[in-house]
Design a protein around this motif. Sequence first.
Motif, PDB file in Angstrom:
ATOM      1  N   PHE A 234      12.852   7.913  -4.884  1.00 34.09           N
ATOM      2  CA  PHE A 234      12.117   8.866  -5.701  1.00 34.09           C
ATOM      3  C   PHE A 234      10.669   8.910  -5.218  1.00 34.09           C
ATOM      4  O   PHE A 234      10.202   8.026  -4.484  1.00 34.09           O
ATOM      5  N   SER A 235       9.977   9.956  -5.610  1.00 34.58           N
ATOM      6  CA  SER A 235       8.576  10.146  -5.227  1.00 34.58           C
ATOM      7  C   SER A 235       7.696   9.987  -6.456  1.00 34.58           C
ATOM      8  O   SER A 235       8.010  10.516  -7.525  1.00 34.58           O
ATOM      9  N   LEU A 236       6.584   9.270  -6.271  1.00 39.05           N
ATOM     10  CA  LEU A 236       5.665   8.993  -7.376  1.00 39.05           C
ATOM     11  C   LEU A 236       4.307   9.611  -7.026  1.00 39.05           C
ATOM     12  O   LEU A 236       3.576   9.092  -6.186  1.00 39.05           O
ATOM     13  N   LEU A 257      -1.612  -4.660  -1.470  1.00 43.83           N
ATOM     14  CA  LEU A 257      -1.770  -3.346  -0.848  1.00 43.83           C
ATOM     15  C   LEU A 257      -0.490  -2.941  -0.142  1.00 43.83           C
ATOM     16  O   LEU A 257       0.088  -3.731   0.634  1.00 43.83           O
ATOM     17  N   LEU A 258      -0.048  -1.713  -0.383  1.00 42.65           N
ATOM     18  CA  LEU A 258       1.150  -1.195   0.260  1.00 42.65           C
ATOM     19  C   LEU A 258       0.804  -0.545   1.587  1.00 42.65           C
ATOM     20  O   LEU A 258      -0.317  -0.066   1.804  1.00 42.65           O
ATOM     21  N   ASP A 259       1.795  -0.519   2.456  1.00 44.89           N
ATOM     22  CA  ASP A 259       1.622   0.096   3.767  1.00 44.89           C
ATOM     23  C   ASP A 259       1.268   1.572   3.601  1.00 44.89           C
ATOM     24  O   ASP A 259       1.973   2.319   2.910  1.00 44.89           O
ATOM     25  N   PRO A 260       0.183   2.049   4.204  1.00 44.66           N
ATOM     26  CA  PRO A 260      -0.197   3.462   4.067  1.00 44.66           C
ATOM     27  C   PRO A 260       0.874   4.434   4.525  1.00 44.66           C
ATOM     28  O   PRO A 260       0.901   5.583   4.087  1.00 44.66           O
ATOM     29  N   SER A 261       1.784   3.984   5.400  1.00 46.45           N
ATOM     30  CA  SER A 261       2.840   4.899   5.863  1.00 46.45           C
ATOM     31  C   SER A 261       3.834   5.231   4.759  1.00 46.45           C
ATOM     32  O   SER A 261       4.654   6.135   4.916  1.00 46.45           O
ATOM     33  N   ALA A 262       3.770   4.507   3.630  1.00 51.75           N
ATOM     34  CA  ALA A 262       4.715   4.755   2.537  1.00 51.75           C
ATOM     35  C   ALA A 262       4.281   5.914   1.658  1.00 51.75           C
ATOM     36  O   ALA A 262       4.994   6.298   0.742  1.00 51.75           O
ATOM     37  N   HIS A 263       3.094   6.463   1.919  1.00 48.85           N
ATOM     38  CA  HIS A 263       2.639   7.571   1.081  1.00 48.85           C
ATOM     39  C   HIS A 263       1.886   8.579   1.933  1.00 48.85           C
ATOM     40  O   HIS A 263       1.408   8.284   3.032  1.00 48.85           O
ATOM     41  N   ASN A 264       1.757   9.786   1.437  1.00 47.51           N
ATOM     42  CA  ASN A 264       0.995  10.821   2.112  1.00 47.51           C
ATOM     43  C   ASN A 264       0.073  11.486   1.101  1.00 47.51           C
ATOM     44  O   ASN A 264       0.319  11.433  -0.110  1.00 47.51           O
ATOM     45  N   GLN A 265      -0.983  12.122   1.605  1.00 51.93           N
ATOM     46  CA  GLN A 265      -2.003  12.677   0.724  1.00 51.93           C
ATOM     47  C   GLN A 265      -2.207  14.152   1.051  1.00 51.93           C
ATOM     48  O   GLN A 265      -2.270  14.549   2.212  1.00 51.93           O
ATOM     49  N   THR A 266      -2.290  14.973   0.007  1.00 52.79           N
ATOM     50  CA  THR A 266      -2.565  16.391   0.173  1.00 52.79           C
ATOM     51  C   THR A 266      -3.707  16.781  -0.751  1.00 52.79           C
ATOM     52  O   THR A 266      -4.073  16.035  -1.660  1.00 52.79           O
ATOM     53  N   LEU A 267      -4.274  17.964  -0.521  1.00 53.04           N
ATOM     54  CA  LEU A 267      -5.398  18.439  -1.313  1.00 53.04           C
ATOM     55  C   LEU A 267      -4.996  19.713  -2.018  1.00 53.04           C
ATOM     56  O   LEU A 267      -4.301  20.551  -1.450  1.00 53.04           O
ATOM     57  N   SER A 268      -5.439  19.856  -3.264  1.00 50.22           N
ATOM     58  CA  SER A 268      -5.119  21.062  -4.014  1.00 50.22           C
ATOM     59  C   SER A 268      -5.905  22.251  -3.475  1.00 50.22           C
ATOM     60  O   SER A 268      -6.754  22.120  -2.596  1.00 50.22           O
ATOM     61  N   ILE A 269      -5.649  23.422  -4.040  1.00 49.44           N
ATOM     62  CA  ILE A 269      -6.201  24.668  -3.510  1.00 49.44           C
ATOM     63  C   ILE A 269      -7.719  24.661  -3.542  1.00 49.44           C
ATOM     64  O   ILE A 269      -8.392  24.975  -2.563  1.00 49.44           O
ATOM     65  N   ALA A 274      -6.978  15.854  -5.679  1.00 49.58           N
ATOM     66  CA  ALA A 274      -6.256  15.304  -4.535  1.00 49.58           C
ATOM     67  C   ALA A 274      -4.968  14.676  -5.040  1.00 49.58           C
ATOM     68  O   ALA A 274      -4.946  14.064  -6.108  1.00 49.58           O
ATOM     69  N   VAL A 275      -3.882  14.843  -4.292  1.00 48.40           N
ATOM     70  CA  VAL A 275      -2.574  14.336  -4.694  1.00 48.40           C
ATOM     71  C   VAL A 275      -2.051  13.428  -3.598  1.00 48.40           C
ATOM     72  O   VAL A 275      -1.987  13.820  -2.424  1.00 48.40           O
ATOM     73  N   SER A 276      -1.697  12.202  -3.975  1.00 50.68           N
ATOM     74  CA  SER A 276      -1.052  11.268  -3.061  1.00 50.68           C
ATOM     75  C   SER A 276       0.344  10.972  -3.597  1.00 50.68           C
ATOM     76  O   SER A 276       0.523  10.730  -4.792  1.00 50.68           O
ATOM     77  N   VAL A 277       1.341  11.011  -2.720  1.00 56.00           N
ATOM     78  CA  VAL A 277       2.735  10.830  -3.132  1.00 56.00           C
ATOM     79  C   VAL A 277       3.279   9.570  -2.471  1.00 56.00           C
ATOM     80  O   VAL A 277       3.253   9.440  -1.236  1.00 56.00           O
ATOM     81  N   LEU A 278       3.784   8.645  -3.298  1.00 55.10           N
ATOM     82  CA  LEU A 278       4.352   7.386  -2.821  1.00 55.10           C
ATOM     83  C   LEU A 278       5.871   7.479  -2.905  1.00 55.10           C
ATOM     84  O   LEU A 278       6.425   7.823  -3.952  1.00 55.10           O
ATOM     85  N   ASP A 279       6.557   7.199  -1.797  1.00 59.16           N
ATOM     86  CA  ASP A 279       8.018   7.205  -1.752  1.00 59.16           C
ATOM     87  C   ASP A 279       8.531   5.791  -1.991  1.00 59.16           C
ATOM     88  O   ASP A 279       8.133   4.845  -1.295  1.00 59.16           O
ATOM     89  N   LEU A 280       9.423   5.655  -2.981  1.00 65.66           N
ATOM     90  CA  LEU A 280       9.903   4.331  -3.391  1.00 65.66           C
ATOM     91  C   LEU A 280      11.404   4.336  -3.617  1.00 65.66           C
ATOM     92  O   LEU A 280      12.017   5.396  -3.806  1.00 65.66           O
ATOM     93  N   SER A 281      11.975   3.145  -3.618  1.00 64.61           N
ATOM     94  CA  SER A 281      13.339   2.900  -4.085  1.00 64.61           C
ATOM     95  C   SER A 281      13.336   1.479  -4.647  1.00 64.61           C
ATOM     96  O   SER A 281      13.107   0.514  -3.913  1.00 64.61           O
ATOM     97  N   LEU A 282      13.562   1.331  -5.959  1.00 66.11           N
ATOM     98  CA  LEU A 282      13.404   0.047  -6.632  1.00 66.11           C
ATOM     99  C   LEU A 282      14.726  -0.422  -7.217  1.00 66.11           C
ATOM    100  O   LEU A 282      15.584   0.389  -7.588  1.00 66.11           O
ATOM    101  N   ASP A 283      14.879  -1.754  -7.295  1.00 70.87           N
ATOM    102  CA  ASP A 283      16.048  -2.320  -7.961  1.00 70.87           C
ATOM    103  C   ASP A 283      15.611  -2.931  -9.300  1.00 70.87           C
ATOM    104  O   ASP A 283      14.428  -2.916  -9.660  1.00 70.87           O
ATOM    105  N   LYS A 284      16.579  -3.488 -10.034  1.00 69.33           N
ATOM    106  CA  LYS A 284      16.306  -3.979 -11.388  1.00 69.33           C
ATOM    107  C   LYS A 284      15.321  -5.145 -11.400  1.00 69.33           C
ATOM    108  O   LYS A 284      14.648  -5.382 -12.400  1.00 69.33           O
ATOM    109  N   THR A 285      15.217  -5.868 -10.275  1.00 72.72           N
ATOM    110  CA  THR A 285      14.276  -6.999 -10.238  1.00 72.72           C
ATOM    111  C   THR A 285      12.828  -6.524 -10.302  1.00 72.72           C
ATOM    112  O   THR A 285      11.932  -7.312 -10.572  1.00 72.72           O
TER     113      THR A 285
END
Length: 645
Positions: A234-236, A257-269, A274-285
Amino acid sequence: LANSTAELPCDTAPPDRHDEVILVLWFRENVGTPIFSADAREVALSQAGVWFDEDILKKRATFRGRLSEPSILAIGNISLTDQSVYRCRVDFREAKSRNSRINLTVIEPPKSLTVTAEFSQQRVSTVVGPFRIGDRPKFTCTVEGGLPIPVITWRRNRVTVTGQMETSEPDRIRSTLLLPPLKRSDWPMTLSCSASNSERGRPLEQSFDVDMELPPLSVSIVVGERNPAVGKPFSLPCHVSGSRPIPKITWWRNDVLLDPSAHNQTLSINGSVAVSVLDLSLDKTEMNSRITCRAVNPYLDSTVMEDTWNVNLSYPPNVSLAMGRSLNAEGIKAGDDVYFDCHVDARPPANRIEWRRDGIKLVHNTSANVIITNQSLVLQNVGRSMAGNISCHASNVEGQAESQSIFLDVKYAPVCKPGLTRYFGVSRAENVEIVCQVEANPSTELGYKWFFNNSAETIEVPRSRYNNSSPSGASILTYKPLASLDYGTLLCFATNAAGSQNEPCVFHILTAGPPEPVFNCTVSNHSSDAFLIACQPGFHGGLPQNFSLHFFEESNSSGRLVIHQIFAEPIFLLSSLKTNMRYKASIASINAKGKSDDVIVEISTQKEPERQLEVKPGKSTGPITFSYFFLPSLIPTKNFFILFY
C-alpha cells in the motif's frame, strides 16, 4: 507630449459668406517674422500654397485649410524648444484681418525607472528576496527625466501604498517604500512602482514579486477511511503545506530513518503543498509500531514538523473455538448444559459470527434450547441429536475464517434401535430368535436383561437363555413357547456407562396363524385409464405378511385375469387401462401360516371425454397420442408398485 504631433487650430471662417480668405500667417512669440504662411489669393484655402521657416519648423509643419471648421497647423515631432505662444493672422479679401493666440505646452515623459532593494543595492528584476518572517524590506524607486516632475506611485498587490518621496538631483527623483515586518500571510506579494506626469501618456512601471522563506505549516499522514491490509502493498502519502521553498521530507520507522528509495516526492500545482508517498507492506508484527513523516525547510533547519501514524492494520479473522472451562468434553451426558466460546482476532472486528453443527448453521432458538449471545453458544439440556462437530465462522471486510471443529460427544443411556421386529408368530415347541439391538453412547460394554410378562406374572429370563452382547452389540434370545402361558411379551433392558435404558424394547410372542384381511380400501385418482387402490393392513398373524392382488377385466361373464402379483404393502396404482371398462380387484393377506379371506373391490374406468379436432381440407392427420401421468395426492408413506398393462 514630446515626440508627438501638435495641432494648432485657427478660425479661418469669413465673417461674410461673400468674402474669402486670401492669406493665413503663423507667428511665434519673440520672432518678428512669420514662421508659416498659406497663400490662397489665387486658389481655394484647401489648396493654398504653403511656406515655412526652415530653421524653426524644419519640414515638420503641414496645413489643413478649412472654412466650415478651424484650419489646423500640425507640427510633428515636437520638443521642449517648440513650447511657446503662437499667433495666427487671417487676411480676408474684404474684411479686416483676424488674429488669434494659442499657448503650446510640451510635456516630456520620464525617461527611465529603476527599483533597488536596500540589502543588495542591485537593480530589482522580476523577483526579489527571499525574505524571512519578521524582516522589513526597503525598496527605492528612481525616476530620471520628465517635465513637469513625474508622480511616483507604489502599489502592493494592486493596492496603492504610501512611499516617501525624495528629490536629490536635477532631473532625478526617488521614492522609498519600507514594508512593515513580514508575516506568513504576506506571501504571495507583488509590488509595483510607476511614474507618470500626464494622463495622456503611458506611465513607466516595474512590477516584481517578493519571495519569502517559510517553515512548514502542517504535516499530515493520510491513511484513508480503511486501514491497510496485512501483507498487502500500500502507499502512505504525507502532505506538507506552507513550506517555501520545497521542504525536505524524510520517513522514519520507530525513530529509524528509512531508505529514501522507498518513497518519492511530488509538488502540488501551486507549490504550497508537497506530497511524499511511502510504499510499504507490513505484517502483524508491525502493529502499533510508529511511522513518522518529518519535514524541514532546507534553509530554516531550526523548524522541524512531523506527523506519526501508529500502525493499525486490517486483517481477516483468526478464529479458535474452546469449550467451557468447567466442562469435560469426554463426560458430556444427555441433559447437560454445554457452552462454547468463539475467540476471534480480527481488524476491523468481525461483523458476522455464525455457529454451525456438521456444517449446518445454528440459529438462536430458546424453545430448541439453542442460545447464541455475542461470541458464545449455549446448548441446554443436550440430547443425542445435538451430537456433532461444532464450529464457529467469523467474517469482516478483509475475509472470513472458520475455527477448528470440536466434536460434541453426548453420552446417553441405551434406547431401542428403530426398525426392530416386534411381533413374532410362533407355534408351540418352535424356537425363535429375538434380536434386541439398541443405540447407545458409549456403545461398548453393553449389558442386557430380559424379562417375560404374560397376564399372570413378570419374570426375569435366565442369563443362560440369551447372550449378553453379540459382535454387533445386540443381545439375541432364543425362545421356545411350550404352553399357553409361554405366550406374552418379552422386555429387553440394556445398560452402559451412561446409565440404564428407561423404556425397554418390547417384543410380542404370539400364536402363529394366518393374517387378517385388509380393510378400509379406498379408490382415488380415478380417471379414464388409471386409478389407485389403497387399503389398511389387518393383523399379520404374528408373522411377516405380504399382499396378493388378482386384477380382472370383466368384459364378459367370467372375467379375464389381467394382473396377479405379490406386494409388500396394500397400495396398488393401476394404469394404462381400457377406457369405460369394469374391473374387479381381489386382495388377500398372506404369511407363512396361510392367507386371509379375499377382499373384493369393483371399479370402472371413466368414459374418455369427446375431443373435437379441426382438419383442414386437403391435409391428412396422423395418429394422435394422449399421455397421462397420475400422481396420487393422498398416498401413505409406504412403498408401492406401479403396474403398467
